[in-house]
Write a protein that holds these residues in place. Structure first.
Motif, PDB file in Angstrom:
ATOM      1  N   ALA A 159      31.026 -17.361 -28.991  1.00 27.94           N
ATOM      2  CA  ALA A 159      30.974 -17.735 -27.574  1.00 27.94           C
ATOM      3  C   ALA A 159      32.355 -17.501 -26.912  1.00 27.94           C
ATOM      4  N   THR A 160      32.296 -16.782 -25.718  1.00 22.67           N
ATOM      5  CA  THR A 160      33.568 -16.381 -25.110  1.00 22.67           C
ATOM      6  C   THR A 160      33.748 -16.937 -23.698  1.00 22.67           C
ATOM      7  N   ALA A 161      32.708 -16.795 -22.877  1.00 20.77           N
ATOM      8  CA  ALA A 161      32.877 -17.204 -21.477  1.00 20.77           C
ATOM      9  C   ALA A 161      31.534 -17.508 -20.856  1.00 20.77           C
ATOM     10  N   LYS A 162      31.600 -17.986 -19.621  1.00 23.91           N
ATOM     11  CA  LYS A 162      30.385 -18.268 -18.852  1.00 23.91           C
ATOM     12  C   LYS A 162      30.603 -17.769 -17.411  1.00 23.91           C
ATOM     13  N   ALA A 163      29.538 -17.472 -16.738  1.00 26.15           N
ATOM     14  CA  ALA A 163      29.658 -16.986 -15.363  1.00 26.15           C
ATOM     15  C   ALA A 163      30.018 -18.168 -14.448  1.00 26.15           C
ATOM     16  N   ARG A 164      30.957 -17.883 -13.495  1.00 27.95           N
ATOM     17  CA  ARG A 164      31.329 -18.899 -12.536  1.00 27.95           C
ATOM     18  C   ARG A 164      30.245 -19.050 -11.471  1.00 27.95           C
ATOM     19  N   ASP A 165      30.151 -20.249 -10.979  1.00 25.38           N
ATOM     20  CA  ASP A 165      29.192 -20.553  -9.923  1.00 25.38           C
ATOM     21  C   ASP A 165      27.785 -20.099 -10.291  1.00 25.38           C
ATOM     22  N   ALA A 166      27.483 -20.181 -11.546  1.00 26.45           N
ATOM     23  CA  ALA A 166      26.120 -19.820 -12.003  1.00 26.45           C
ATOM     24  C   ALA A 166      25.738 -20.727 -13.166  1.00 26.45           C
ATOM     25  N   GLU A 167      24.443 -20.854 -13.384  1.00 30.41           N
ATOM     26  CA  GLU A 167      23.907 -21.683 -14.465  1.00 30.41           C
ATOM     27  C   GLU A 167      23.085 -20.822 -15.411  1.00 30.41           C
ATOM     28  N   GLY A 168      23.311 -21.084 -16.721  1.00 25.78           N
ATOM     29  CA  GLY A 168      22.504 -20.411 -17.728  1.00 25.78           C
ATOM     30  C   GLY A 168      22.912 -18.990 -18.021  1.00 25.78           C
ATOM     31  N   ILE A 169      24.210 -18.656 -17.727  1.00 26.80           N
ATOM     32  CA  ILE A 169      24.687 -17.322 -18.063  1.00 26.80           C
ATOM     33  C   ILE A 169      25.944 -17.481 -18.904  1.00 26.80           C
ATOM     34  N   GLY A 170      25.756 -17.302 -20.244  1.00 29.44           N
ATOM     35  CA  GLY A 170      26.872 -17.361 -21.168  1.00 29.44           C
ATOM     36  C   GLY A 170      27.029 -16.022 -21.842  1.00 29.44           C
ATOM     37  N   LEU A 171      28.263 -15.768 -22.297  1.00 32.60           N
ATOM     38  CA  LEU A 171      28.555 -14.489 -22.925  1.00 32.60           C
ATOM     39  C   LEU A 171      29.185 -14.751 -24.297  1.00 32.60           C
ATOM     40  N   ALA A 172      28.886 -13.825 -25.279  1.00 28.82           N
ATOM     41  CA  ALA A 172      29.410 -13.943 -26.657  1.00 28.82           C
ATOM     42  C   ALA A 172      29.735 -12.568 -27.170  1.00 28.82           C
ATOM     43  N   VAL A 173      30.832 -12.498 -27.975  1.00 29.27           N
ATOM     44  CA  VAL A 173      31.213 -11.249 -28.637  1.00 29.27           C
ATOM     45  C   VAL A 173      30.303 -11.068 -29.856  1.00 29.27           C
ATOM     46  N   PRO A 174      29.685  -9.920 -29.997  1.00 26.34           N
ATOM     47  CA  PRO A 174      28.849  -9.697 -31.201  1.00 26.34           C
ATOM     48  C   PRO A 174      29.681  -9.852 -32.473  1.00 26.34           C
ATOM     49  N   ILE A 175      29.125 -10.490 -33.506  1.00 21.47           N
ATOM     50  CA  ILE A 175      29.841 -10.753 -34.742  1.00 21.47           C
ATOM     51  C   ILE A 175      30.187  -9.482 -35.479  1.00 21.47           C
ATOM     52  N   LYS A 176      29.377  -8.440 -35.235  1.00 19.04           N
ATOM     53  CA  LYS A 176      29.664  -7.159 -35.898  1.00 19.04           C
ATOM     54  C   LYS A 176      31.009  -6.592 -35.423  1.00 19.04           C
ATOM     55  N   VAL A 177      31.315  -6.785 -34.138  1.00 22.09           N
ATOM     56  CA  VAL A 177      32.594  -6.300 -33.614  1.00 22.09           C
ATOM     57  C   VAL A 177      33.757  -7.003 -34.293  1.00 22.09           C
ATOM     58  N   PRO A 180      23.699 -23.772 -22.522  1.00 22.57           N
ATOM     59  CA  PRO A 180      24.810 -24.284 -21.722  1.00 22.57           C
ATOM     60  C   PRO A 180      26.122 -24.329 -22.503  1.00 22.57           C
ATOM     61  N   ILE A 181      27.200 -23.807 -21.911  1.00 23.76           N
ATOM     62  CA  ILE A 181      28.522 -23.903 -22.530  1.00 23.76           C
ATOM     63  C   ILE A 181      29.511 -24.327 -21.446  1.00 23.76           C
ATOM     64  N   ASN A 182      30.674 -24.875 -21.936  1.00 25.65           N
ATOM     65  CA  ASN A 182      31.703 -25.358 -21.040  1.00 25.65           C
ATOM     66  C   ASN A 182      33.064 -25.056 -21.650  1.00 25.65           C
ATOM     67  N   PRO A 183      34.164 -25.200 -20.854  1.00 21.45           N
ATOM     68  CA  PRO A 183      35.488 -24.995 -21.441  1.00 21.45           C
ATOM     69  C   PRO A 183      35.682 -25.858 -22.675  1.00 21.45           C
ATOM     70  N   GLY A 184      36.118 -25.267 -23.739  1.00 18.03           N
ATOM     71  CA  GLY A 184      36.220 -25.911 -25.042  1.00 18.03           C
ATOM     72  C   GLY A 184      35.233 -25.315 -26.042  1.00 18.03           C
ATOM     73  N   ASN A 185      34.119 -24.685 -25.515  1.00 11.91           N
ATOM     74  CA  ASN A 185      33.188 -23.978 -26.407  1.00 11.91           C
ATOM     75  C   ASN A 185      33.726 -22.620 -26.832  1.00 11.91           C
ATOM     76  N   SER A 186      34.818 -22.127 -26.215  1.00 12.39           N
ATOM     77  CA  SER A 186      35.341 -20.798 -26.558  1.00 12.39           C
ATOM     78  C   SER A 186      35.739 -20.736 -28.027  1.00 12.39           C
ATOM     79  N   GLY A 187      35.280 -19.682 -28.705  1.00 15.28           N
ATOM     80  CA  GLY A 187      35.544 -19.472 -30.125  1.00 15.28           C
ATOM     81  C   GLY A 187      34.487 -20.079 -31.042  1.00 15.28           C
ATOM     82  N   GLY A 188      33.484 -20.803 -30.442  1.00 16.89           N
ATOM     83  CA  GLY A 188      32.442 -21.413 -31.260  1.00 16.89           C
ATOM     84  C   GLY A 188      31.372 -20.414 -31.692  1.00 16.89           C
ATOM     85  N   PRO A 189      30.663 -20.646 -32.817  1.00 15.59           N
ATOM     86  CA  PRO A 189      29.643 -19.707 -33.310  1.00 15.59           C
ATOM     87  C   PRO A 189      28.339 -19.821 -32.543  1.00 15.59           C
ATOM     88  N   VAL A 190      27.679 -18.658 -32.403  1.00 17.94           N
ATOM     89  CA  VAL A 190      26.307 -18.595 -31.886  1.00 17.94           C
ATOM     90  C   VAL A 190      25.412 -18.284 -33.085  1.00 17.94           C
TER      91      VAL A 190
END
Length: 423
Positions: free
Chosen positions: A397-415, A376-386
């Motif tokens: 950690a970058t974003a989460k899906a709207r109107d959905a639960e348990g779908i978070g997105l993160a930029v791979p650290i290699k990038v 689970p992530i919320n506004p304010g988690n952006s930029g935090g480490p996974v």
């Protein structure tokens, strides 16, 4: 019975005392008479016999053998022919004449008659110390010393052994001591040998035990390392959070709030490099500003926006303060791996959530690849480490899906590491 004797002037008869006998006086040469010349018919007489006193007695007998008065009869002058009166019982002849008495050798013979024994009942005279006056010899009144007989052997006490017997005894004692010492030395040598053997056995057993213990310790070390690896492989959110939280901060950029974390080695000019999302600092960057603030508990550290990547939503920050940077993972994540997300949702710093990697999504519509997870992530988690189970950063950690639960997105650290070269 009448005893035949020789008086002072020639032959004669001695009176009979009724005792039954007397001893004939031995013949003596006429020259021995004091003051009278020798006659032509006088014959030299034999030497008077000598009485041997009993051995061990200190009482000497007189030199001359002469008739003795009976026991208990006193000696008087003229009582016994051929005798002169002396003190004590002993009397000696002083003159000899006439023919030799029976049992004596004829004239001209030199052998003395046999020693005659004293009559029965005769009491021996007292020792010289107890007899008054000196002993007298025949042939006159001249005093002569009596014979000195050897003194009796002392009585009482132990007689010392002869030197040869004593030396033999000492030899036996020395031999016995040598035998005892040899036996003691042999026993001690045997005991020392046994102790040496036991010590050698003990050393061998200890060496064997030590080698076995060494092998067991090596096995334990290997097993411990394996267990440590297994424990490290196991997911422990508490351990991961304890290791990561000191390097994670809340970012205040104008009116917006997000999360940033220290990464890599310290900066070349000093200070610390950090990663966050571009949309967290976009308002400051768009207006030409470069300064933001890092907040942790009650402390606040200024930081500068160094570089941004709008396409991948990544920005690099730098602060003059020094912090420990997190380690980045070199391998790509896989579905099913457990993760921990740390950040400040809604401004609540040091928040931790857990989940798993749901999928690794390739880039689409001009954007790079992303990591899908269910934490689970919320506004304010952006930029935090996974973070994975090995306490390594796998994404931002970058974003989460709207109107959905348990779908978070993160930029791979290699990038992010390939674009900024600070990992």
């Amino acid at each position: 019975m009448t005893t035949v004797g020789y008086g002072p002037t020639g032959a004669g008869q001695g009176p009979d005392d009724g005792s039954g006998g007397g001893w004939p006086a031995p013949a003596r040469p006429a020259e021995s008479r004091a003051g009278e010349p020798s006659t032509g018919d006088a014959r030299p007489g034999p030497l008077p016999p000598r009485l041997n006193p009993p051995r061990g007695s200190a009482v000497p007998y007189p030199h001359a053998a002469a008739p003795y008065p009976p026991a208990g009869q006193p000696t008087e002058p003229g009582r016994w022919p051929g005798h002169a009166a002396v003190s004590g019982h002993a009397a000696v002849p002083n003159q000899w004449s006439g023919s030799a008495p029976p049992g004596w050798p004829a004239a001209g013979q030199q052998s003395p008659p046999a020693v005659q024994q004293p009559p029965a009942g005769y009491a021996a005279p007292a020792p010289p110390s107890a007899v008054s006056g000196p002993a007298y010899s025949h042939g006159g009144a001249s005093p002569v010393p009596g014979p000195a007989w050897p003194a009796p052997a002392p009585t009482g006490g132990s007689t010392p052994p002869p030197p040869r017997a004593r030396g033999r005894a000492l030899t036996f004692v020395a031999f016995g001591l040598a035998v005892v010492l040899a036996v003691v030395a042999g026993v001690q040598a045997y005991q020392i040998n046994r102790l040496s053997g036991r010590l050698a056995d003990t050393d061998r057993r200890l060496a064997t035990a030590q080698s076995g213990d060494g092998a067991r310790l090596d096995g334990l070390d290997q097993r411990t390392q394996a267990l440590e690896k297994q424990a490290g492989a196991q997911f422990n959110p508490e351990a991961v959070a304890s290791a990561v939280l000191p390097s994670v901060f809340r970012v205040k950029a104008g009116q917006f709030t997000g999360t940033a974390f220290a990464v890599g080695k310290p900066a070349s000019g000093g200070g610390t490099n950090l990663f966050t999302n571009f949309h967290v600092v976009e308002s400051v960057w768009s207006t030409g500003g470069r300064e933001v603030f890092l907040e942790r508990t009650d402390q606040r550290y200024p930081a500068t926006i160094v570089k941004v990547d709008e396409a991948n939503d990544v920005a690099q920050l730098r602060t003059t303060s020094r912090f420990a940077g997190l380690v980045t993972a070199s391998a790509a994540v896989k579905s099913g791996q457990q993760i921990v997300v740390v950040g400040a949702p809604l401004g609540l710093q040091d928040s931790v959530t857990t989940g798993v990697v749901s999928a690794f999504r390739e880039a689409g519509q001009g954007s790079g690849p992303v990591i899908q997870f269910d934490a689970p992530i919320n506004p304010g988690n952006s930029g935090g480490p996974v973070i994975n189970a090995q306490k390594q950063v796998v994404g931002i950690a970058t974003a989460k899906a709207r109107d959905a639960e348990g779908i978070g997105l993160a930029v791979p650290i290699k990038v992010a590491c390939d674009g900024f070269r600070i990992c």
